[in-house]
Design an enzyme around this catalytic site. Structure first.
Site, short mmCIF file in Angstrom:
data_model
loop_
_atom_site.label_atom_id
_atom_site.label_comp_id
_atom_site.label_asym_id
_atom_site.label_seq_id
_atom_site.Cartn_x
_atom_site.Cartn_y
_atom_site.Cartn_z
N CYS A 1 -17.80 -10.93 -11.21
CA CYS A 1 -16.51 -10.39 -11.65
C CYS A 1 -15.43 -11.40 -11.31
CB CYS A 1 -16.20 -9.06 -10.97
SG CYS A 1 -14.55 -8.43 -11.37
N CYS B 1 -13.08 -13.36 -19.29
CA CYS B 1 -14.33 -12.76 -18.83
C CYS B 1 -15.17 -12.35 -20.04
CB CYS B 1 -14.06 -11.55 -17.95
SG CYS B 1 -15.56 -10.70 -17.38
N CYS C 1 -10.61 -4.28 -16.80
CA CYS C 1 -9.46 -5.10 -17.20
C CYS C 1 -8.90 -4.60 -18.53
CB CYS C 1 -9.85 -6.57 -17.34
SG CYS C 1 -10.32 -7.35 -15.80
N CYS D 1 1.96 3.46 -6.53
CA CYS D 1 1.01 2.75 -7.40
C CYS D 1 0.99 3.34 -8.80
CB CYS D 1 -0.40 2.79 -6.79
SG CYS D 1 -1.03 4.44 -6.50
N GLU E 1 -0.92 10.77 8.97
CA GLU E 1 -2.04 10.39 8.12
C GLU E 1 -3.13 11.47 8.22
OE1 GLU E 1 -4.87 8.99 5.89
OE2 GLU E 1 -2.93 7.97 5.93
#
Length: 414
Positions: free
Chosen positions: A159, A74, A85, A366, A295
């Site tokens: 992108c 990129c 990135c 994550c 939730e």
């Protein structure tokens, strides 16, 4: 700020940078270097000086390159450019090796476990995978992505990480006055929604953070469709769904393989979102079982209830998840599943979960540091890590997803 350093780059660290030391001496001040690789010799420019503790720098010239270095794909990647990135300059196998090193280091340091980690790639390659992108708007209303640790917007016309309809969305060709950003998100059927973000009300306290954006769909479908495990899921365009198109199915399979739900078991699914894991677990335990999803988002709860309508032994409750909530849920779980935000579950909640009679806990994470800290709580309470899998669900970035399974220490190995 702005000083030039010639550095020998050391190990990768959590956060998309590598560690070096000023003067290349063991006692030199730590420098966190982006756009570099372990073993390289680089010329770097200091971008942030934290005084006596450390500094941050960008590698602006590579004097001795790593075998894993490749040309960025990129034009916006690199020092002082787009911050999205971290590892455009790293080969595919090199990226996964770096992520494996980070996961292993976090578990050694925070959980006291020495693990051999392999990061599995997801189908689809390094580019064209991102199904949701929030583009920031600059002062002229032009869109782009923010530079690393900055509010400066790098204007872009495309992108390459974005999936078709997202990375090349026509929103990038226009101007968006009065917007803080514009979000583009796509479902499995490739239908894309455009969501305009506008600033929320000013906070009452001068030093408080700005109120969350107001978000409204301005183009495309307000609801998106996904398919996992033979089931259809419908989700509000503004609500969470895994960004990589293969991630939801991959993580669900890893969870089910690790937990091996049995007919008639009772399951607690925390941070249930639109009911992905709740539904798939419900199919495994059958009508004689029970799955309760919890939730905090009202819209996600509404979505989940629609997605679970054909599984009456499953349900979802709206609540803020905490240690105090667990005893009030009126379910004695055989299994617990949680997919918390980046900050993790936290000590108190983990202590409450391992105090139940559950035979196993499945944890989707994550952030490997948060996961390792929470695993340490379980270890201290007499549990053990039965399995840990890591996935390259965010190629070209430092982010890595993990699926862990915890069991009481006296559980026989299978």
């Amino acid at each position: 700020m702005g000083a030039e350093l010639e550095l020998t780059v050391g190990a990768v660290a959590h956060g998309g940078h590598c560690v070096a030391r000023e003067g290349n001496a063991p006692g030199g001040r730590v420098v966190f270097v982006r756009h570099a690789l372990p073993g390289e010799r680089v010329r770097a420019v200091v971008t942030e000086d934290a005084g006596g503790s450390f500094s941050r720098a960008d590698a602006v010239e590579v004097l001795v390159a790593s075998p894993d270095r490749v040309a960025a794909r990129c034009i916006h990647a690199g020092p002082s450019r787009c911050g999205g990135c971290d590892w455009q300059h790293v080969s595919p196998s090199g990226q996964r090796a770096l992520k494996a090193t980070v996961v292993a280091e976090q578990f050694a340091r925070l959980a006291g476990l020495e693990l051999s980690i392999t990061v599995d790639e997801l189908p689809g390659g390094l580019l064209g995978w991102r199904t949701r992108t929030l583009y920031s708007a600059d002062q002229d209303g032009r869109l782009g992505l923010r530079r690393h640790r900055s509010h400066v917007v790098e204007r872009i016309g495309h992108c390459p990480l974005g999936a078709p309809g997202v990375g090349d969305s026509t929103v990038l060709t226009g101007t968006w006055p009065d917007c803080t950003g514009v979000e583009v998100v796509r479902g499995d059927d490739r239908a894309a929604a455009v969501l305009a973000h506008t600033a929320g009300r000013s906070p009452l306290r001068p030093r408080a953070r700005r109120s969350p954006d107001r978000v409204a769909v301005v183009d495309g479908p307000p609801r998106l469709h996904h398919r996992v495990g033979g089931r259809k899921f419908e989700v509000d365009a503004a609500e969470f769904w895994q960004v990589h198109p293969a991630a939801a199915a991959t993580f669900a399979a890893a969870l089910l393989n690790g937990l091996r739900p049995r007919p008639a078991e009772r399951v607690m699914d925390l941070y249930a979102g639109a009911g992905l894991f709740t539904a798939l677990l419900g199919m495994e335990v059958g009508a004689a079982g029970q799955v309760l999803g919890v939730e905090s988002s009202a819209q996600a709860v509404s979505d989940a209830r629609g997605n679970l309508a054909d599984l009456p032994w499953t349900s979802v409750r709206r609540a803020m998840i905490s240690a105090e909530l667990i005893p009030t849920l009126r379910i004695v779980p055989d299994l617990i599943v949680l997919d918390p935000p980046r900050s993790g579950a936290g000590r108190a909640l983990m202590a409450a979960l391992v105090a139940t009679s559950a035979r196993a806990i499945g944890y989707v994470a994550c952030d490997p540091a948060s996961l390792a800290r929470d695993v340490r709580v379980a270890l201290d309470a007499g549990w053990r890590l039965a399995s840990l899998r890591a996935f390259d669900a965010f190629p070209m970035t430092h982010h890595v997803e993990c699926v862990a399974v915890l069991v009481p220490a006296d559980t026989p190995a299978t």
